[in-house]
Write a protein that holds these residues in place. Structure first.
Motif, short mmCIF file in Angstrom:
data_model
loop_
_atom_site.label_atom_id
_atom_site.label_comp_id
_atom_site.label_asym_id
_atom_site.label_seq_id
_atom_site.Cartn_x
_atom_site.Cartn_y
_atom_site.Cartn_z
N GLU A 117 119.49 24.28 -59.85
CA GLU A 117 120.31 23.74 -60.85
C GLU A 117 120.87 22.13 -60.81
O GLU A 117 120.10 21.57 -59.64
CB GLU A 117 121.76 24.52 -60.78
CG GLU A 117 122.55 24.50 -59.43
CD GLU A 117 123.69 24.82 -59.49
OE1 GLU A 117 124.83 24.23 -59.93
OE2 GLU A 117 124.03 26.11 -58.94
N SER A 173 137.06 26.62 -57.98
CA SER A 173 135.86 26.73 -57.76
C SER A 173 134.95 25.85 -59.14
O SER A 173 135.56 25.79 -60.17
CB SER A 173 135.04 28.10 -57.96
OG SER A 173 133.80 28.02 -57.76
N THR A 174 133.98 25.21 -58.65
CA THR A 174 133.21 24.65 -59.74
C THR A 174 132.05 25.84 -60.37
O THR A 174 131.06 25.55 -61.20
CB THR A 174 132.37 23.32 -59.47
OG1 THR A 174 131.71 23.66 -58.23
CG2 THR A 174 133.21 22.34 -59.10
N PHE A 221 123.84 29.02 -52.21
CA PHE A 221 124.02 29.17 -50.86
C PHE A 221 125.29 29.76 -50.53
O PHE A 221 125.66 29.88 -49.27
CB PHE A 221 123.86 27.55 -50.19
CG PHE A 221 125.21 26.60 -50.54
CD1 PHE A 221 125.14 25.90 -51.84
CD2 PHE A 221 126.14 26.47 -49.82
CE1 PHE A 221 126.08 25.09 -52.05
CE2 PHE A 221 127.01 25.81 -50.17
CZ PHE A 221 127.33 25.04 -51.28
N LYS A 222 126.28 29.85 -51.50
CA LYS A 222 127.65 30.09 -50.78
C LYS A 222 127.72 31.80 -50.25
O LYS A 222 128.45 31.83 -49.49
CB LYS A 222 128.41 30.13 -52.15
CG LYS A 222 128.66 28.80 -52.98
CD LYS A 222 129.27 27.85 -52.16
CE LYS A 222 129.55 26.47 -53.33
NZ LYS A 222 130.22 25.62 -52.59
N GLY A 247 129.60 17.89 -52.50
CA GLY A 247 130.37 18.27 -53.54
C GLY A 247 131.86 17.99 -52.75
O GLY A 247 132.60 16.98 -52.27
N ASN A 248 132.33 19.32 -52.41
CA ASN A 248 133.44 19.53 -51.46
C ASN A 248 133.02 19.19 -49.76
O ASN A 248 133.96 19.26 -49.02
CB ASN A 248 134.30 20.83 -51.75
CG ASN A 248 135.65 20.97 -51.43
OD1 ASN A 248 136.27 19.72 -51.70
ND2 ASN A 248 136.25 22.07 -51.35
N LEU A 249 131.96 18.88 -49.60
CA LEU A 249 131.44 18.56 -48.20
C LEU A 249 131.51 19.60 -47.17
O LEU A 249 131.39 19.20 -45.93
CB LEU A 249 132.01 17.01 -47.89
CG LEU A 249 131.83 16.05 -49.07
CD1 LEU A 249 132.55 14.86 -48.35
CD2 LEU A 249 130.37 15.63 -48.86
N GLY A 250 131.69 20.73 -47.56
CA GLY A 250 131.42 21.91 -46.80
C GLY A 250 130.19 22.18 -46.23
O GLY A 250 129.90 22.45 -45.09
N ASN A 251 129.12 22.34 -47.15
CA ASN A 251 127.88 22.81 -46.70
C ASN A 251 127.33 21.73 -45.83
O ASN A 251 126.79 21.88 -44.75
CB ASN A 251 127.04 22.77 -47.89
CG ASN A 251 126.05 23.61 -47.76
OD1 ASN A 251 125.85 24.52 -46.78
ND2 ASN A 251 124.60 23.46 -48.56
N ILE A 299 133.54 16.76 -58.09
CA ILE A 299 134.66 16.88 -57.12
C ILE A 299 135.09 15.34 -56.81
O ILE A 299 134.02 14.68 -56.28
CB ILE A 299 134.23 17.59 -55.97
CG1 ILE A 299 134.03 18.95 -56.54
CG2 ILE A 299 135.42 17.65 -55.02
CD1 ILE A 299 133.36 20.08 -55.50
N ALA A 343 128.66 21.53 -60.59
CA ALA A 343 128.90 22.14 -59.13
C ALA A 343 129.52 21.07 -58.41
O ALA A 343 130.15 21.39 -57.54
CB ALA A 343 127.61 22.59 -58.78
N THR A 373 120.48 24.12 -53.29
CA THR A 373 121.59 24.97 -53.30
C THR A 373 121.75 25.96 -54.18
O THR A 373 122.40 27.05 -53.89
CB THR A 373 122.87 23.86 -53.27
OG1 THR A 373 122.75 22.97 -54.22
CG2 THR A 373 122.99 23.11 -51.86
N ASN A 397 129.94 28.27 -58.35
CA ASN A 397 129.25 29.14 -57.32
C ASN A 397 130.03 29.87 -56.50
O ASN A 397 129.82 31.10 -56.18
CB ASN A 397 128.15 28.08 -56.72
CG ASN A 397 127.05 28.15 -57.52
OD1 ASN A 397 126.61 28.86 -58.55
ND2 ASN A 397 126.44 26.71 -57.67
N THR A 398 130.99 29.12 -56.03
CA THR A 398 132.12 29.87 -55.04
C THR A 398 132.47 30.92 -55.56
O THR A 398 132.64 32.10 -54.80
CB THR A 398 133.03 28.93 -54.27
OG1 THR A 398 132.39 27.58 -53.94
CG2 THR A 398 133.89 29.55 -53.42
N1 F0G Z 1 125.16 22.64 -54.82
C1 F0G Z 1 125.87 23.51 -55.47
C2 F0G Z 1 124.75 24.27 -56.45
C3 F0G Z 1 127.19 23.86 -55.25
O1 F0G Z 1 127.69 24.74 -56.03
C4 F0G Z 1 127.95 23.00 -54.60
C5 F0G Z 1 129.58 23.44 -54.34
C6 F0G Z 1 127.27 21.86 -53.99
C7 F0G Z 1 126.05 21.69 -54.04
C8 F0G Z 1 128.05 21.00 -52.89
O2 F0G Z 1 128.58 21.91 -51.67
O3 F0G Z 1 130.88 21.60 -51.83
O4 F0G Z 1 129.80 22.28 -49.91
O5 F0G Z 1 129.67 19.90 -50.41
N2 F0G Z 1 130.09 24.21 -55.17
C9 F0G Z 1 131.64 24.50 -55.01
C10 F0G Z 1 131.57 25.58 -55.74
C11 F0G Z 1 132.29 23.52 -55.02
O6 F0G Z 1 133.16 25.71 -56.01
O7 F0G Z 1 131.02 26.31 -56.27
P1 F0G Z 1 129.73 21.16 -50.97
#
Ligand code: F0G
Length: 460
Positions: free
Chosen positions: A369, A158-159, A134-135, A262-266, A326, A323, A399, A161-162
């Motif tokens: 994933e 990043s973990t 989704f990034k 995760g980082n709660l942006g999405n 966090i 991913a 995602t 994907n970003t």
């Molecule tokens: N799903 C996947 C596949 C992700 O890569 C991430 C976050 C999340 C869910 C959570 O989304 O952070 O917006 O709450 N991945 C980040 C990265 C942190 O660095 O790729 P989020």
């Protein structure tokens, strides 16, 4: 272009940066995207949307315009993000870096519906984006800002994907990229993407939260544009997933959206989109947006349960769903607002529950994933608790693509994902989903025997 844009929609869209803590408004952001007065994150707001000029955003006109653009060959219309540009900050078309992101499928999930105890279930598969997560929907907007502002370098912690997404968009936009990732905690699929797209990739001996801390210092000292989701332009792009979803559902909001945290942006971006669509009359009510975390990386769950979302409780994160490993999520306050505005909930799921749900999504012919599978694992719990009722409509936000983390999948099917861990005793529930590869002599008989054995197994 095939469509006739009403002149009002063509006009420049006024947007401002507003602090989510103290409401201060800024024209330009600091390097770390935090409020100079109180330190909270900024969000993008559109002052014109509050004016009484109702014709500017006639909902039916917008819906028509967006539908027409699907037949257009104009590059920014082919993007599932820029197609909805009336709800984004204004851009000159020449400044846009696009890989034709968005335009992702909404799949019916028959078997997953059954395991969740629902008559119907749908998944919006954001893993079908150009770099398979989704990034990309946010990166196209924020990377375009970086180039427009003349930056030569962009960076993220990043973990996985970003960094993959950022490296691709930087390369397309003629910029260099710097990636900070936790050593040994990023899947090889994602790491190899960053390398191939030409990023300077640093594996730091720390976790994601440690990478973020280092990067925040680096961007203060060097002329580098930060592309983590603290950058509010990322979230503006990610909003379009919700808009596209509403279009796919004929603008009838579902009862529930389930998203990993995760980082709660999405979750923040999706919630913002629903709230804005309601404000603009594009939808009549809000779906409940619920956020699921891994039990080993559950800061939002603890924050909501222990202080109702007032103050972040950070944790030391550990989960095989790398991913979302966090513990100190940047956008926690934005996510709390989304939970409160949409009456959504939070929950956490175990490592075994994640592994099982991932295999179930795979067995539906979709795959994802591990981090994405928390949605189905969480949904099962929400149905059991009665938060999601059997007649209600539910959309899972998937995602990332299955091929992002093949090592997890292979270990799962070979049965050694949990070897030597505390979860080892619970793994019997995974057996029916495990399909280890079968090594055979190269004979017809051996293959037919394997086929018969598998068929007998099915009939049991
Ligand atoms: N799903 C996947 C596949 C992700 O890569 C991430 C976050 C999340 C869910 C959570 O989304 O952070 O917006 O709450 N991945 C980040 C990265 C942190 O660095 O790729 P989020």
């Amino acid at each position: 272009m095939t469509d006739q844009i009403p002149s009002k929609l063509n006009s420049v869209q006024l947007s401002q940066l507003r602090c989510i803590g103290c409401d201060s408004v800024f024209e330009k952001t600091a390097q770390n995207f935090r409020c100079a007065r109180c330190g909270h994150l900024l969000e993008i707001v559109y002052p014109d949307w509050n004016t009484s000029d109702a014709t500017r955003f006639d909902a039916a006109t917008l819906k028509n315009l967006w539908r027409q653009r699907r037949a257009s060959r104009f590059p920014i219309d082919e993007s599932g993000v820029w197609r909805f540009r009336e709800l984004l900050p204004s851009f000159d078309e020449k400044d846009v870096i696009s890989l034709r992101e968005g335009n992702t499928p909404l799949y019916e999930m028959r078997d997953c519906a059954r395991v969740a105890g629902l008559p119907q279930l749908y998944a919006k598969h954001q893993g079908m984006n150009p770099t398979a997560s989704f990034k990309d929907t946010g990166m196209t907007v924020a990377a375009s800002v970086a180039r427009r502002e003349g930056f030569r370098w962009v960076a993220c912690a990043s973990t996985g994907n970003t960094s993959a997404s950022m490296a691709a968009y930087a390369a397309r936009g003629g910029m260099r990229s710097l990636v900070l990732i936790p050593e040994g905690k990023v899947s090889w699929g994602k790491l190899s993407q960053a390398l191939d797209y030409g990023a300077v990739t640093c594996q730091l001996k720390t976790d994601f939260d440690g990478c973020m801390r280092v990067l925040n210092e680096v961007v203060q000292r060097m002329p580098i544009y930060l592309l983590n989701s603290v950058n509010p332009y990322r979230l503006e792009g990610q909003k379009t997933t919700a808009i596209e979803l509403m279009e796919q559902l004929d603008w009838q909001p579902p009862d529930h959206i389930i998203v990993p945290g995760g980082n709660l942006g999405n979750s923040s971006a999706l919630g913002k989109a629903f709230i804005e669509m309601k404000q603009l009359g594009l939808i009549s009510r809000l779906p409940k947006v619920s956020i699921i975390q891994a039990a080993g990386a559950n800061p939002l769950v603890r924050t909501m349960r222990e202080n109702g979302g007032k103050e972040l409780i950070s944790v030391r994160a550990e989960t095989a769903a790398s991913a979302i490993r966090i513990g100190n999520p940047a956008s926690w306050k934005k996510a709390v607002r989304v939970l409160q505005a949409t009456s959504g909930t939070v929950d956490e799921v175990s490592e075994v529950e994640i592994a099982l749900a991932k295999a179930e999504i795979g067995a539906d012919g979709i795959g994802c994933e591990p981090a994405s599978a928390v949605t189905l694992a969480g949904l099962k719990k929400l149905v059991k608790q009665g938060f999601v009722k059997p007649g209600e409509s539910v959309i899972l936000i998937v995602t990332g693509h299955l091929l992002k983390d093949p090592e997890f999948t292979l270990k799962f099917h070979r049965g050694d994902l949990f070897s030597g861990t505390a979860s080892e005793e619970e793994v019997s529930i995974l057996r029916p989903q495990q399909r280890a590869p079968i090594v055979l002599d190269a004979t017809v008989d051996a293959v037919i025997q394997a086929l018969k054995a598998a068929d007998d197994q099915l009939e049991l």
